[in-house]
Scaffold this motif. Structure first.
Motif, PDB file in Angstrom:
ATOM      1  N   GLN A   1      -6.428  -4.971   2.156  1.00 26.90           N
ATOM      2  CA  GLN A   1      -5.118  -3.995   2.476  1.00 26.90           C
ATOM      3  C   GLN A   1      -4.305  -3.742   1.142  1.00 26.90           C
ATOM      4  O   GLN A   1      -3.660  -2.953   0.807  1.00 26.90           O
ATOM      5  N   ARG A   2      -4.179  -4.962   0.272  1.00 31.99           N
ATOM      6  CA  ARG A   2      -3.360  -4.950  -1.176  1.00 31.99           C
ATOM      7  C   ARG A   2      -3.993  -3.881  -1.989  1.00 31.99           C
ATOM      8  O   ARG A   2      -3.317  -3.015  -2.670  1.00 31.99           O
ATOM      9  N   LEU A   3      -5.367  -3.870  -2.369  1.00 40.38           N
ATOM     10  CA  LEU A   3      -5.926  -3.033  -3.222  1.00 40.38           C
ATOM     11  C   LEU A   3      -5.871  -1.655  -2.534  1.00 40.38           C
ATOM     12  O   LEU A   3      -5.701  -0.467  -3.271  1.00 40.38           O
ATOM     13  N   THR A   4      -6.085  -1.259  -1.062  1.00 35.83           N
ATOM     14  CA  THR A   4      -6.044   0.045  -0.688  1.00 35.83           C
ATOM     15  C   THR A   4      -4.819   0.546  -0.758  1.00 35.83           C
ATOM     16  O   THR A   4      -4.786   1.769  -0.979  1.00 35.83           O
ATOM     17  N   ARG A   5      -3.846  -0.184  -0.609  1.00 35.55           N
ATOM     18  CA  ARG A   5      -2.608   0.369  -0.793  1.00 35.55           C
ATOM     19  C   ARG A   5      -2.361   0.839  -2.203  1.00 35.55           C
ATOM     20  O   ARG A   5      -1.642   1.637  -2.338  1.00 35.55           O
ATOM     21  N   ARG A   6      -2.710   0.157  -3.116  1.00 36.91           N
ATOM     22  CA  ARG A   6      -2.514   0.503  -4.590  1.00 36.91           C
ATOM     23  C   ARG A   6      -3.318   1.598  -4.892  1.00 36.91           C
ATOM     24  O   ARG A   6      -2.830   2.672  -5.493  1.00 36.91           O
TER      25      ARG A   6
END
Length: 269
Positions: free
Chosen positions: A27-32
């Motif tokens: 989730q953190r990576l996909t948000r970025r």
């Protein structure tokens, strides 16, 4: 080589992503990732080899949950697939492209020298972000770390380099970082190519390289960055097969989430 930029054009981000191991990090990576694109972004996964579909399913679900307009997969089984109009059209109409493969050579042998390879370089030069996931991260570079043996000590013949698709010539990328007992092969690659920076990725961690050549780390692990610009004496020309390689005066950095590093001036920010 990277495609030439048009006047007043900024190159798209390059994102080297270690293998996923946890949904929270996804989730953190996909948000970025989605922050680099316009709203309702169209995402294309370019897939070579029999990947774990569960991992791709989780990533795609996270992308859609966070606002992606659509996610599609394009599977490459032959070099002919890299010339098909359907494949080229999918890449042409995507806002974010992710290279995913089980082995770097699996992808480059299908793509190298094709219309698809040229299109990927052009799309990135036109501003489209391109990511490499797991083994696909190594493919982003001009000098690709194709394979190598694990271990902390570099050895002659223990690493194989091959041409990547050439979106950057500044780094050699390995999806294994300091915590994965693969630093030796990254050091071996740099002993053979001391002009490049070595970039090792832990799982759940990504290096986002912007058009200004500033790298930002996102994720739960670390990025091992090795700078050989001041390399000292080495035995690379005398060492026999499988002999350990001596390489001195390297600068080593371990970067974690939120850390930034200037690839041009080779210094942390």
């Amino acid at each position: 080589m990277p495609a030439r930029l048009a006047p007043d054009q900024s190159r798209g981000y390059l994102i080297a992503i270690g293998v996923f191991a946890g949904l929270d990090t996804e989730q953190r990576l996909t948000r970025r990732l989605l922050s680099l694109c316009s709203q309702r972004a169209q995402v294309c996964f370019l897939v070579a080899g029999d990947l774990d579909t569960r991992a791709l399913d989780e990533i795609e679900t996270a992308l859609l949950a966070q606002g992606a307009g659509g996610v599609r997969r394009v599977h490459l089984a032959s070099r002919a697939d890299a010339e098909r109009s359907e494949t080229l059209g999918a890449i042409e109409n995507s806002d974010l492209i992710v290279l995913a493969t089980i082995h770097p050579l699996k992808l480059t042998t299908l793509v190298g020298g094709t219309s698809l390879a040229k299109l990927l370089r052009r799309r990135n030069a036109d501003g489209t972000p391109i990511a490499g996931l797991g083994a696909g991260a190594a493919v982003l570079a001009e000098h690709m770390l194709a394979s190598g043996e694990s271990g902390a000590t570099p050895r002659m013949g223990a690493v194989t380099l091959a041409p990547g698709i050439g979106l950057t010539n500044r780094v050699v990328i390995d999806q294994g970082g300091a915590a994965s007992d693969r630093i030796g092969r990254l050091l071996g690659a740099l002993a053979l190519n001391p002009f490049a920076l070595g970039l090792g990725l832990d799982a759940d961690t990504a290096a986002f390289v912007g058009p200004d050549n500033v790298l930002e780390v996102v994720g739960h692990g670390g990025v091992t960055l090795v700078d050989p610009s001041d390399v000292g004496p080495t035995n690379i020309t005398e060492a026999g097969p499988q002999a350990p390689i001596s390489i001195t005066n390297l600068h080593l950095h371990v970067l974690v989430h939120g850390t930034r590093y200037d690839l041009d001036f080779r210094r942390p920010l």
